[in-house]
Design a protein around this motif. Structure first.
Motif, mmCIF file in Angstrom:
data_model
loop_
_atom_site.group_PDB
_atom_site.id
_atom_site.type_symbol
_atom_site.label_atom_id
_atom_site.label_comp_id
_atom_site.label_asym_id
_atom_site.label_seq_id
_atom_site.Cartn_x
_atom_site.Cartn_y
_atom_site.Cartn_z
ATOM 1 N N ASP A 149 -1.794 2.223 15.506
ATOM 2 C CA ASP A 149 -1.941 1.620 14.182
ATOM 3 C C ASP A 149 -0.588 1.153 13.656
ATOM 4 O O ASP A 149 -0.474 0.115 13.001
ATOM 5 N N TYR A 181 0.869 -2.607 14.170
ATOM 6 C CA TYR A 181 0.644 -3.732 13.259
ATOM 7 C C TYR A 181 1.892 -3.995 12.413
ATOM 8 O O TYR A 181 2.254 -5.141 12.146
ATOM 9 N N GLY A 225 -2.559 -2.572 18.497
ATOM 10 C CA GLY A 225 -3.313 -2.128 17.341
ATOM 11 C C GLY A 225 -4.806 -2.323 17.462
ATOM 12 O O GLY A 225 -5.602 -1.515 16.974
ATOM 13 N N ARG A 256 -1.164 -0.425 9.655
ATOM 14 C CA ARG A 256 -1.622 -1.714 9.165
ATOM 15 C C ARG A 256 -1.669 -1.719 7.641
ATOM 16 O O ARG A 256 -2.096 -0.755 7.008
ATOM 17 N N SER A 304 -7.444 -7.896 6.649
ATOM 18 C CA SER A 304 -7.554 -9.030 7.571
ATOM 19 C C SER A 304 -8.093 -10.280 6.883
ATOM 20 O O SER A 304 -7.934 -11.394 7.392
#
Length: 343
Positions: free
Chosen positions: A26, A29, A60, A238, A298
């Motif tokens: 993770d 990212y 990721g 992230r 995202s």
């Protein structure tokens, strides 16, 4: 129940949780997937020496994601396999796996290289793609997790149904994932208690820190019965980042001594290896609003682009989109909502 007994039960539940560290997955990212081999080795060795048993690494978005999306990691999957196998002597290493980005042969190759566990990531609204990967992973002898991404979009009943289905596939554990960092602690504890009462499979929790509650939510999950809790050194991850490994290890120690985690060594590892690494810019306004509206990071670029084109406030548009579709908003939908916000 007396206050003393209630406190004892809570401490026992929290202390039962095991940390799964995903700094190298993770966290990738945050560095545009550019962790160096030197950093990977240092983190792997440091985590194992501090008592962690489950360590995740790689892109990721998981196995083969770099190639599938033309966003390769600095250290490719196959090299990660070799580095993990060479560095770790006791802890298990694993990788993420999103069906469609990864194919069965990618999972087979990773297992052949010594991978001990896999985490199969699917949106909670459609868990069916996990089925064949769970079956294969079990055939390969892997400890098999299913991560239900965007858990927040369903009510408790829907979450129970999704977990039950994944348990039916044969998953060893199912993760509830606060992909947007929008849960509050009491909601997390209640959700874990409800799901745990309905389905026998061990549960895990993966949280994000949009509202500054990742550690509190991790503790709430543990108190609610979570068997596994994800964390990253310095909370790297992230968007707003994750539950903090060194802090959560200390929290578990605060609830019950003898967890086996050396939180001081973890803090030193975080300070010396992870904190100095330059990271991508994190827009706090977007992250906070994303947590509040429960919008996945995202989708921030799409919402921003459509807001600018329509000359409307991006955060008003984010709120409007979240009220209509939080799982997979299309560009057409976002454009239509942006136009509707014009004076």
């Amino acid at each position: 129940m007396s206050g003393v007994l209630h406190e004892s039960v809570e401490r026992g539940a929290a202390a039962a949780a095991e940390i799964l560290d995903c700094t190298l997955r993770d966290g990738s990212y945050s560095v545009d997937f550019r962790f160096t081999e030197e950093t990977i080795r240092a983190v792997l060795a440091g985590l194992e020496n501090a008592g962690l048993n489950l360590i995740e690494l790689g892109h990721g978005l998981g196995l083969n994601a770099g190639e599938a999306l033309s966003r390769p990691s600095l250290v490719a999957d196959e090299r990660c396999f070799a580095v993990a196998a060479e560095t770790l002597h006791r802890a298990e290493w694993g990788m993420f796996c999103i069906p469609g980005l990864a194919e069965p042969d990618h999972l087979t190759r990773a297992a052949g290289a010594g991978m001990g566990f896999v985490r199969i990531g699917v949106d909670i609204t459609d868990v069916s793609p996990a089925g064949r990967f769970v079956e294969l992973a079990k055939e390969l002898g892997l400890r098999t997790f299913v991560n239900l991404m965007k858990t927040n979009v369903l009510d408790d009943e829907g979450v129970v149904a999704a977990v039950r289905r994944c348990a039916g596939f044969g998953a060893d554990s199912v993760y509830l994932v606060d992909s947007v960092g929008g849960y509050l602690p009491h909601e997390v504890e209640e959700l874990f208690r409800r799901v745990g009462a309905e389905v026998a499979v061990p549960l895990g929790f993966h949280g994000h820190d949009n509202l500054g509650l990742a550690n509190a939510n991790a503790l709430a999950a543990a108190r609610g019965g979570a068997r596994y809790v994800d964390a990253t050194l310095d909370g790297i991850g992230r968007g707003a980042g994750n539950t903090v490994t060194e802090a959560f290890a200390a929290i578990l120690t605060r609830h019950r001594t003898g967890t086996g985690y050396d939180y001081r060594a973890l803090a030193q590892l975080s300070e010396s290896v992870v904190r100095p690494i330059p990271r991508l810019h994190d827009d706090r306004t977007f992250q906070v609003l994303g947590g509040l509206t429960q919008t996945h990071s995202s989708f921030f670029p799409l919402i921003t682009r459509c807001a600018e084109a329509a000359d409307v406030d991006v955060f008003e548009l984010m709120t409007a989109v979240a009220e209509v579709e939080r799982v997979r908003p299309t560009e057409q939908l976002v454009k239509e909502l942006a136009v509707s916000l014009r004076p």
